[in-house]
Design a protein around this motif. Structure first.
Motif, PDB file in Angstrom:
ATOM      1  N   ARG A 197      23.081   4.006  29.170  1.00  0.00           N
ATOM      2  CA  ARG A 197      21.951   4.161  28.256  1.00  0.00           C
ATOM      3  C   ARG A 197      22.369   4.247  26.787  1.00  0.00           C
ATOM      4  N   LEU A 198      23.549   4.786  26.502  1.00  0.00           N
ATOM      5  CA  LEU A 198      23.999   4.816  25.108  1.00  0.00           C
ATOM      6  C   LEU A 198      24.156   3.404  24.558  1.00  0.00           C
ATOM      7  N   ALA A 199      24.686   2.522  25.376  1.00  0.00           N
ATOM      8  CA  ALA A 199      24.805   1.117  24.962  1.00  0.00           C
ATOM      9  C   ALA A 199      23.428   0.488  24.812  1.00  0.00           C
ATOM     10  N   LEU A 200      22.499   0.892  25.660  1.00  0.00           N
ATOM     11  CA  LEU A 200      21.143   0.355  25.584  1.00  0.00           C
ATOM     12  C   LEU A 200      20.424   0.861  24.325  1.00  0.00           C
ATOM     13  N   PHE A 201      20.641   2.129  23.971  1.00  0.00           N
ATOM     14  CA  PHE A 201      20.084   2.630  22.707  1.00  0.00           C
ATOM     15  C   PHE A 201      20.595   1.789  21.542  1.00  0.00           C
ATOM     16  N   ALA A 202      21.902   1.547  21.529  1.00  0.00           N
ATOM     17  CA  ALA A 202      22.491   0.752  20.449  1.00  0.00           C
ATOM     18  C   ALA A 202      21.919  -0.660  20.455  1.00  0.00           C
TER      19      ALA A 202
END
Length: 289
Positions: free
Chosen positions: A185-190
């Motif tokens: 999800r951190l990559a998806l936020f970015a």
């Protein structure tokens, strides 16, 4: 007979605007109209949330109809009335149904995985999931479809459609896959920032257009959804694993709603692209040939 077009809602919206313009200075008028229009856009979700609160307050365990089943009937009746009175178009209803189905699929998985539960009894349940839960996702789709129309929104510059579809699919899959694989999800936020940071949402409150970065709009909307979810858990309608009704929902769920809003928005663009910038619509028409 119901109105044959949107004249009923158009007259109501115009009367609200006339009332505000006649009584308030410009800044207060714009703020008041913004709040009123937002409330009008989220009418489906607001009614469903009110039904959750009212039924929790009055329902008795010995009544012949279970509370969850009553909420299913209420949601179905509300959706029928929205179509009857032209508060939603059939085109909007189709995309809302699609998001309803994808939301229900996620509910079935998450409840079976123990992420959250619906503790009350009911006949209209599937694998522990009451059927009204899909309408909670439908209310998000309804809000997005209606708010675009009510505020005459435009999204520009809008990313290439294939990239938005890919991101939405990755977000949706991660809601399932993080139970077995690393959570990305951190990559998806970015990715949401990289893809949508330049996208401005232009919207008209009365006679003047304003704008807001799309990620900021998604963050504000996700906070509203997180607040509504706290009302749902406070009434014990659903509870996260290990959560007590008096406990606040984790702020991590705000991030989940932020990501899910992109899935909902991209779902809306499957059938309605009139609000996207002309360059994007041109690309989509070329791809569809």
């Amino acid at each position: 007979m119901p109105p044959t077009n949107r004249s009923f809602t158009a007259r109501l919206e115009r009367r609200l605007g006339d009332w505000a313009r006649a009584r308030l200075p410009f800044a207060a008028r714009e703020l008041a109209m913004f709040v009123l229009k937002q409330g009008w856009a989220c009418l489906f979700g607001g009614l469903l949330l009110a039904a959750i609160l009212i039924t929790k307050a009055i329902w008795q365990p010995d009544w012949p109809l279970a509370r969850y089943d009553a909420l299913v009937i209420f949601a179905l009746a509300t959706q029928a009335l929205f179509l009857w009175f032209k508060l939603e178009t059939w085109e909007e209803a189709r995309v809302i149904l699609l998001f309803h189905l994808t939301g229900t699929a996620m509910e079935l998985f998450k409840v079976s995985a123990g992420s959250w539960a619906y503790p009350e009894a009911g006949y209209l349940k599937l694998m522990g999931v009451p059927l009204f839960s899909g309408f909670m996702y439908a209310s998000v789709g309804s809000y997005i479809a209606r708010v675009i129309r009510i505020f005459d929104m435009r999204f520009a510059p809008y990313p290439p459609l294939w990239q938005t579809f890919l991101l939405a699919a990755a977000i949706y899959v991660n809601f399932f896959a993080h139970h077995f694989l690393p959570d990305i999800r951190l990559a998806l936020f970015a990715a949401t920032l990289l893809l949508y940071a330049r996208t401005r949402i232009s919207f008209r409150i009365s006679s003047r257009y304003w704008w807001m970065p799309m990620p900021l709009a998604a963050l504000l909307a996700s906070f509203a959804l997180w607040t509504a979810e706290n009302i749902g858990t406070a009434t014990g309608t659903w509870l996260y694993s290990g959560q007590h009704p008096q406990h606040w929902v984790s702020f991590a769920k705000l991030g989940s709603w932020y990501l899910l809003l992109y899935v909902a928005f991209v779902t809306v663009t499957l059938v309605s692209r009139s609000a996207l910038d002309p360059a994007t619509k041109s690309r989509s028409s070329i791809l569809s040939r």
